[in-house]
Design a protein around this motif. Structure first.
Motif, PDB file in Angstrom:
ATOM      1  N   VAL A  97       0.866  -1.185   0.000  1.00 35.65           N
ATOM      2  CA  VAL A  97       0.000   0.000   0.000  1.00 35.65           C
ATOM      3  C   VAL A  97       0.898   1.230   0.000  1.00 35.65           C
ATOM      4  O   VAL A  97       1.263   1.781   1.046  1.00 35.65           O
ATOM      5  N   ASP A  98       1.296   1.649  -1.190  1.00 35.08           N
ATOM      6  CA  ASP A  98       2.207   2.787  -1.308  1.00 35.08           C
ATOM      7  C   ASP A  98       1.718   3.832  -2.302  1.00 35.08           C
ATOM      8  O   ASP A  98       2.460   4.735  -2.668  1.00 35.08           O
ATOM      9  N   ASN A  99       0.448   3.714  -2.748  1.00 33.60           N
ATOM     10  CA  ASN A  99      -0.089   4.750  -3.628  1.00 33.60           C
ATOM     11  C   ASN A  99      -1.524   5.064  -3.234  1.00 33.60           C
ATOM     12  O   ASN A  99      -2.217   4.239  -2.614  1.00 33.60           O
ATOM     13  N   PRO A 100      -2.000   6.261  -3.545  1.00 33.70           N
ATOM     14  CA  PRO A 100      -3.320   6.698  -3.066  1.00 33.70           C
ATOM     15  C   PRO A 100      -4.479   5.882  -3.623  1.00 33.70           C
ATOM     16  O   PRO A 100      -5.524   5.782  -2.978  1.00 33.70           O
ATOM     17  N   LEU A 124       5.993   4.013   4.118  1.00 32.13           N
ATOM     18  CA  LEU A 124       6.856   5.197   4.164  1.00 32.13           C
ATOM     19  C   LEU A 124       7.669   5.305   2.881  1.00 32.13           C
ATOM     20  O   LEU A 124       7.871   6.398   2.349  1.00 32.13           O
ATOM     21  N   THR A 125       8.137   4.151   2.380  1.00 34.75           N
ATOM     22  CA  THR A 125       8.944   4.149   1.152  1.00 34.75           C
ATOM     23  C   THR A 125       8.273   3.281   0.094  1.00 34.75           C
ATOM     24  O   THR A 125       7.525   2.347   0.409  1.00 34.75           O
ATOM     25  N   GLN A 126       8.539   3.586  -1.137  1.00 32.47           N
ATOM     26  CA  GLN A 126       7.933   2.846  -2.239  1.00 32.47           C
ATOM     27  C   GLN A 126       8.334   1.381  -2.185  1.00 32.47           C
ATOM     28  O   GLN A 126       9.519   1.055  -2.103  1.00 32.47           O
ATOM     29  N   GLY A 127       7.312   0.524  -2.214  1.00 39.36           N
ATOM     30  CA  GLY A 127       7.556  -0.905  -2.154  1.00 39.36           C
ATOM     31  C   GLY A 127       8.115  -1.370  -0.824  1.00 39.36           C
ATOM     32  O   GLY A 127       8.542  -2.513  -0.696  1.00 39.36           O
ATOM     33  N   GLN A 128       8.143  -0.489   0.167  1.00 41.07           N
ATOM     34  CA  GLN A 128       8.769  -0.754   1.473  1.00 41.07           C
ATOM     35  C   GLN A 128      10.224  -1.211   1.292  1.00 41.07           C
ATOM     36  O   GLN A 128      10.743  -2.005   2.061  1.00 41.07           O
ATOM     37  N   GLU A 129      10.870  -0.637   0.300  1.00 46.72           N
ATOM     38  CA  GLU A 129      12.251  -1.012   0.005  1.00 46.72           C
ATOM     39  C   GLU A 129      13.260  -0.143   0.736  1.00 46.72           C
ATOM     40  O   GLU A 129      14.475  -0.371   0.654  1.00 46.72           O
ATOM     41  N   GLY A 130      12.783   0.898   1.432  1.00 47.96           N
ATOM     42  CA  GLY A 130      13.673   1.720   2.223  1.00 47.96           C
ATOM     43  C   GLY A 130      14.526   2.690   1.444  1.00 47.96           C
ATOM     44  O   GLY A 130      15.504   3.222   1.985  1.00 47.96           O
ATOM     45  N   VAL A 132      13.197   5.026  -1.715  1.00 47.53           N
ATOM     46  CA  VAL A 132      12.523   6.205  -2.261  1.00 47.53           C
ATOM     47  C   VAL A 132      11.238   6.436  -1.474  1.00 47.53           C
ATOM     48  O   VAL A 132      10.408   5.523  -1.335  1.00 47.53           O
ATOM     49  N   LEU A 133      11.060   7.652  -0.979  1.00 45.77           N
ATOM     50  CA  LEU A 133       9.884   7.942  -0.160  1.00 45.77           C
ATOM     51  C   LEU A 133       8.594   7.909  -0.977  1.00 45.77           C
ATOM     52  O   LEU A 133       8.570   8.290  -2.156  1.00 45.77           O
ATOM     53  N   SER A 134       7.526   7.444  -0.343  1.00 48.38           N
ATOM     54  CA  SER A 134       6.205   7.518  -0.946  1.00 48.38           C
ATOM     55  C   SER A 134       5.704   8.962  -0.881  1.00 48.38           C
ATOM     56  O   SER A 134       6.271   9.803  -0.186  1.00 48.38           O
ATOM     57  N   GLU A 135       4.612   9.230  -1.580  1.00 54.40           N
ATOM     58  CA  GLU A 135       4.086  10.595  -1.658  1.00 54.40           C
ATOM     59  C   GLU A 135       3.148  10.856  -0.486  1.00 54.40           C
ATOM     60  O   GLU A 135       1.943  10.599  -0.555  1.00 54.40           O
ATOM     61  N   ALA A 136       3.693  11.394   0.589  1.00 52.81           N
ATOM     62  CA  ALA A 136       2.961  11.527   1.848  1.00 52.81           C
ATOM     63  C   ALA A 136       1.664  12.317   1.687  1.00 52.81           C
ATOM     64  O   ALA A 136       0.615  11.908   2.199  1.00 52.81           O
ATOM     65  N   HIS A 137       1.722  13.444   0.993  1.00 52.86           N
ATOM     66  CA  HIS A 137       0.538  14.289   0.901  1.00 52.86           C
ATOM     67  C   HIS A 137      -0.588  13.592   0.154  1.00 52.86           C
ATOM     68  O   HIS A 137      -1.748  13.589   0.603  1.00 52.86           O
ATOM     69  N   GLY A 163      11.774  11.222   5.583  1.00 51.21           N
ATOM     70  CA  GLY A 163      10.391  10.814   5.709  1.00 51.21           C
ATOM     71  C   GLY A 163       9.702  11.490   6.882  1.00 51.21           C
ATOM     72  O   GLY A 163       8.529  11.891   6.791  1.00 51.21           O
ATOM     73  N   LEU A 164      10.398  11.641   7.989  1.00 50.45           N
ATOM     74  CA  LEU A 164       9.840  12.331   9.145  1.00 50.45           C
ATOM     75  C   LEU A 164       9.577  13.802   8.834  1.00 50.45           C
ATOM     76  O   LEU A 164       8.562  14.375   9.260  1.00 50.45           O
ATOM     77  N   LEU A 165      10.483  14.415   8.086  1.00 47.01           N
ATOM     78  CA  LEU A 165      10.286  15.816   7.705  1.00 47.01           C
ATOM     79  C   LEU A 165       9.043  15.978   6.846  1.00 47.01           C
ATOM     80  O   LEU A 165       8.227  16.881   7.073  1.00 47.01           O
TER      81      LEU A 165
END
Length: 443
Positions: A97-100, A124-130, A132-137, A163-165
């Protein structure tokens, strides 16, 4: 005054304390009155306790892609059976679950099921691969309430910091599976006397505390970066805490004002590494069951508020998977349907743990972690409620679970406090199994 349900003679307990007995009138999705009224359905709740609905910040419902283990229908029904009105689903599914679009689809399907409400967590990251960050907004706009790579550890501190930022910009909390992969290695149980005796690979408690220490430093770094802005009151959430040392680090961080929260699961409060003496994979979880000293520390942390809430870490698997040997069986325990009666029995009944504090850790605590307002028993409040029986006792019978995972390390345990009715926004979504002692009549 007229409503839909009248719950007569219920004792009220919420996160603010233990209150008196009341006749609670429900209608239009809210508590209309605490002093009675008229309704087509009247429930005799004599001897029972009414509380705000429980909120689980950490459960694996396996949809999409792993529906053989669990799906939204079975998982949300199990949650309602356990007294939960709200549940956060983890994103380590197939696909992740990494896309809206996936978030929105899960929300839509869950609303049609009409059991516990679903609040998806997104990766938090695309594919949970650690990497590239997912699109938080966009994930937040679709309905995600949390960002997490749960099931995997965040090895790159720089990615976690970024990711925290981003999460702080959109008011989201980031939840982490706090284990250092290098120290954890291929451990299948707690590293210590029991693992040495059994000759099994161990997972040291220092894997957890070392990663917590690093992540707390990352939080400090992020707060420095945010210095020109208002610091968030919640930012990092540490999942399934299991060790005394990890708790010490979190307690210290909280005293220093860091926006850090944490949860503990029912298995880490009621079971120890000694359960693995029989080599039964039912007790295989990540992080692993620890020592009795850790259990005692976690209970104390739950009491003093260093631990914010209970997260089930409900982790269903197929029977065939859990019947593999200890080295090959997957990590995880299903617990949605037993968590409340288990902890009510083991903590309140047996240890004298304050009832209102336990209720708070199931209700106000997780809501605060996720930025939801508290839910209390007062006129005008949302009628998302659970009615439970503090005296009726029965054994845990996994074959009766609504969950597809019909196994349990607590099978056969005699428990009290079983939920008998659950309402979500005034709609009854679950009623006790036959013979569990709730009376219903016309007014």
């Amino acid at each position: 005054m007229k409503g839909d349900f009248l719950i007569k003679k219920a004792k009220l307990v919420d996160g603010r304390g233990v209150h008196g007995t009341a006749d609670v009138l429900i209608g239009e999705g809210r508590i209309l009155s605490l002093s009675g009224g008229e309704a087509p359905s009247v429930l005799d709740a004599s001897g029972m306790i009414l509380s705000p609905g429980f909120f689980d910040p950490h459960a694996h419902l396996r949809e999409p892609g792993q529906e053989v283990k669990e799906d939204l229908q079975s998982g949300l029904t199990a949650a309602a059976r356990g007294g939960y009105t709200d549940i956060v689903s983890m994103p380590n599914t197939t696909p992740v679950v990494d896309n809206p679009e996936i978030v929105a689809a899960l929300k839509k399907k869950a609303a049609q099921i009409q059991q516990a409400r679903l609040h998806p967590a997104a990766a938090l990251t695309q594919g949970q691969e650690g990497k590239v960050l997912s699109e938080a907004h966009r994930l937040q706009e679709a309905g995600a309430v949390m960002l997490t790579d749960d099931g995997k550890t965040n090895e790159d501190a720089g990615v976690l910091a970024q990711g925290l930022l981003y999460a702080a910009s959109w008011g989201l909390v980031v939840a982490v599976h706090a284990e250092d992969a290098g120290l954890r290695r291929n451990g299948v149980m707690n590293e210590g006397a029991v693992s040495y005796r059994l000759g099994l690979p161990g997972n040291s408690g220092y894997a957890e505390s070392a990663r917590i220490a690093r992540d707390l430093e990352v939080v400090r770094y992020v707060l420095d970066r945010l210095a020109a802005k208002a610091a968030p009151d919640r930012l990092l959430h540490i999942q399934h805490l299991s060790t005394r040392r990890g708790l010490e680090l979190i307690r210290q961080a909280k005293h220093q004002g860091l926006p850090v929260t944490t949860e503990v699961g029912p298995h880490h409060l009621t079971l120890t590494e000694e359960a693995l003496n029989g080599l039964n994979p039912l007790y295989k979880v990540a992080p692993p069951l620890r020592t009795q000293s850790d259990v005692e520390a976690l209970i104390e942390g739950l009491l003093d508020g260093s631990i914010d809430c209970i997260g089930t870490d409900h982790a269903p698997h197929t029977q065939d998977e859990k019947e593999l040997d200890l080295l090959r069986a997957p990590f995880g325990i299903p617990s949605l349907e037993v968590c409340w009666p288990l902890l009510y029995t083991e903590l309140v009944e047996k240890r004298g743990f304050p009832l209102d504090v336990l209720v708070a850790r199931f209700t106000d605590g997780p809501r605060r972690v996720l930025g939801f307002p508290p839910l209390h028993l007062e006129e005008g409040a949302e009628a998302s409620l659970v009615l439970w029986n503090p005296s009726a006792q029965r054994a845990v019978e996994p074959q009766t679970f609504a969950s597809k995972a019909r196994f349990s390390p607590w099978a056969g345990w005699e428990l009290k406090g079983w939920p008998v009715c659950t309402w979500v926004e005034g709609q009854m979504v679950c009623k006790a199994m036959e013979g569990e002692g709730i009376g219903q009549s016309a007014p």
